[in-house]
Design an enzyme around this catalytic site. Sequence first.
Site, mmCIF file in Angstrom:
data_model
loop_
_atom_site.group_PDB
_atom_site.id
_atom_site.type_symbol
_atom_site.label_atom_id
_atom_site.label_comp_id
_atom_site.label_asym_id
_atom_site.label_seq_id
_atom_site.Cartn_x
_atom_site.Cartn_y
_atom_site.Cartn_z
ATOM 1 N N ARG A 72 -32.113 -2.814 -8.363
ATOM 2 C CA ARG A 72 -32.427 -2.835 -9.707
ATOM 3 C C ARG A 72 -32.071 -1.046 -9.872
ATOM 4 O O ARG A 72 -32.485 -0.347 -9.023
ATOM 5 C CB ARG A 72 -33.712 -3.194 -10.183
ATOM 6 C CG ARG A 72 -33.997 -4.822 -9.823
ATOM 7 C CD ARG A 72 -34.955 -5.435 -10.835
ATOM 8 N NE ARG A 72 -34.728 -6.756 -11.075
ATOM 9 C CZ ARG A 72 -35.003 -7.736 -10.370
ATOM 10 N NH1 ARG A 72 -35.788 -7.404 -9.077
ATOM 11 N NH2 ARG A 72 -34.361 -8.948 -10.525
ATOM 12 N N ASP A 128 -32.638 -18.893 -11.295
ATOM 13 C CA ASP A 128 -33.468 -19.312 -12.746
ATOM 14 C C ASP A 128 -32.735 -20.335 -13.630
ATOM 15 O O ASP A 128 -33.447 -21.056 -14.347
ATOM 16 C CB ASP A 128 -34.102 -18.068 -13.313
ATOM 17 C CG ASP A 128 -34.605 -17.173 -12.567
ATOM 18 O OD1 ASP A 128 -35.376 -17.720 -11.606
ATOM 19 O OD2 ASP A 128 -34.725 -15.735 -12.992
HETATM 20 P P1 ATP Z 1 -32.607 -12.065 -12.074
HETATM 21 O O1 ATP Z 1 -32.608 -12.709 -13.359
HETATM 22 O O2 ATP Z 1 -32.262 -12.663 -11.043
HETATM 23 O O3 ATP Z 1 -33.860 -11.009 -11.883
HETATM 24 P P2 ATP Z 1 -30.918 -9.963 -13.463
HETATM 25 O O4 ATP Z 1 -29.710 -9.732 -13.342
HETATM 26 O O5 ATP Z 1 -31.502 -10.484 -14.564
HETATM 27 O O6 ATP Z 1 -31.391 -10.995 -12.221
HETATM 28 P P3 ATP Z 1 -32.595 -7.436 -13.849
HETATM 29 O O7 ATP Z 1 -33.344 -6.596 -13.166
HETATM 30 O O8 ATP Z 1 -32.878 -7.628 -15.205
HETATM 31 O O9 ATP Z 1 -31.748 -8.697 -13.166
HETATM 32 O O10 ATP Z 1 -31.172 -6.497 -14.078
HETATM 33 C C1 ATP Z 1 -30.419 -6.057 -12.989
HETATM 34 C C2 ATP Z 1 -29.893 -4.580 -13.336
HETATM 35 O O11 ATP Z 1 -28.893 -4.789 -14.206
HETATM 36 C C3 ATP Z 1 -30.748 -3.586 -13.782
HETATM 37 O O12 ATP Z 1 -31.480 -2.944 -12.572
HETATM 38 C C4 ATP Z 1 -29.827 -2.417 -14.436
HETATM 39 O O13 ATP Z 1 -29.342 -1.735 -13.413
HETATM 40 C C5 ATP Z 1 -28.977 -3.302 -14.979
HETATM 41 N N1 ATP Z 1 -29.255 -3.691 -16.447
HETATM 42 C C6 ATP Z 1 -30.133 -4.519 -16.938
HETATM 43 N N2 ATP Z 1 -30.288 -4.310 -18.439
HETATM 44 C C7 ATP Z 1 -29.458 -3.519 -18.793
HETATM 45 C C8 ATP Z 1 -29.282 -2.735 -20.051
HETATM 46 N N3 ATP Z 1 -29.933 -3.098 -21.127
HETATM 47 N N4 ATP Z 1 -28.302 -1.803 -19.962
HETATM 48 C C9 ATP Z 1 -27.822 -1.385 -18.746
HETATM 49 N N5 ATP Z 1 -28.118 -1.945 -17.643
HETATM 50 C C10 ATP Z 1 -29.176 -2.927 -17.487
#
Ligand code: ATP
Length: 323
Positions: A72, A128
Amino acid sequence: VKCIGILTSGGDAPGMNAAIRAVTRAAIYNGLQVKGIYRGYKGLVTGEIKEFKSQNVSNIIQLGGTILKTARCKEFTTPEGRQLAYDNMKKEGIDALVIIGGDGSLTGARIFAQEFDVPCIGLPGTIDNDLYGTDTTIGYDTALNTILDAVDKIRDTATSHERLFFVEVMGRDAGFLALNGAIASGAEAAIIPEFSTEVDQLEEFIKNGFRKSKNSSIVLVAESELTGGAMHYAERVKNEYPQYDVRVTILGHLQRGGSPTAHDRILASRLGAAAIDAIMEDQRNVMIGIEHDEIVYVPFSKAIKNDKPIKRDLVTVLKELSI
Ligand code: ATP
């Protein structure tokens, strides 16, 4: 487009490696250069990038986790961080990105693509199953099968001791793993976030026949804040129905691991190859999904909408079959 960068971001999911392999090989097959970006957006910001040849993805289709690592990345949520990411992309000669991840990762891709006019293609990689516009996501089927193995084992001890088990499964704010996990394992009920404001799911379950003819019961609870988790329900039962012998099992991160199922490997392979087709067709800023067994391009804005509907008939099936 001559060179694509590929990264995995957010929570890891089984099948991500199969997707990395598919994207890499399909790109090379189509004459594109491929660069692997390590640790999600972090590697883009810090420049942890390496050229990938076909051999770099040998022998990984069967592996859980992600060889590119995932992370992340806070910096990427700031304009300064994304500027650094863009600078590194240019330095490496990368002119399109394939992002494998969940809704957070695709949200980041969407913002980045808008700011810098970079073609970004997303692949739904999360256990998920909460991305809109695709029937399933990479990793979901494997996690579901892991849940079955665990619940089958819990069933043995639940029956022997005549206990009520609350088994907490992952899914963030989506109940796909809990509901389908319950149907497939023959559990008595599922408590899912989608219905958290509609009905008191615990009361329904107790009312609808817990212990009428059974000597054990298993209830799958989605981990979400909206449900409150398995502990919350166990406490409630202890207080409201002290006659029942209650236990809790939180499956936790074991749901993320393991060798991907055939379904996830095939899904990842198809989606990965389709990502390169999309780039060759000048598509941009879409997630690749599969609906009714056909490849579809889903705009990021739709994919991350966060309200993927859960089928009501699944709830009915679970209820009817758990009498
Ligand atoms: P999972 O659903 O399996 O947890 P995910 O992709 O939803 O995976 P997140 O931790 O929500 O996991 O997002 C991963 C990364 O995406 C974040 O650490 C960040 O770097 C980037 N990211 C998330 N939201 C934003 C945003 N609003 N703007 C820019 N980058 C973002």
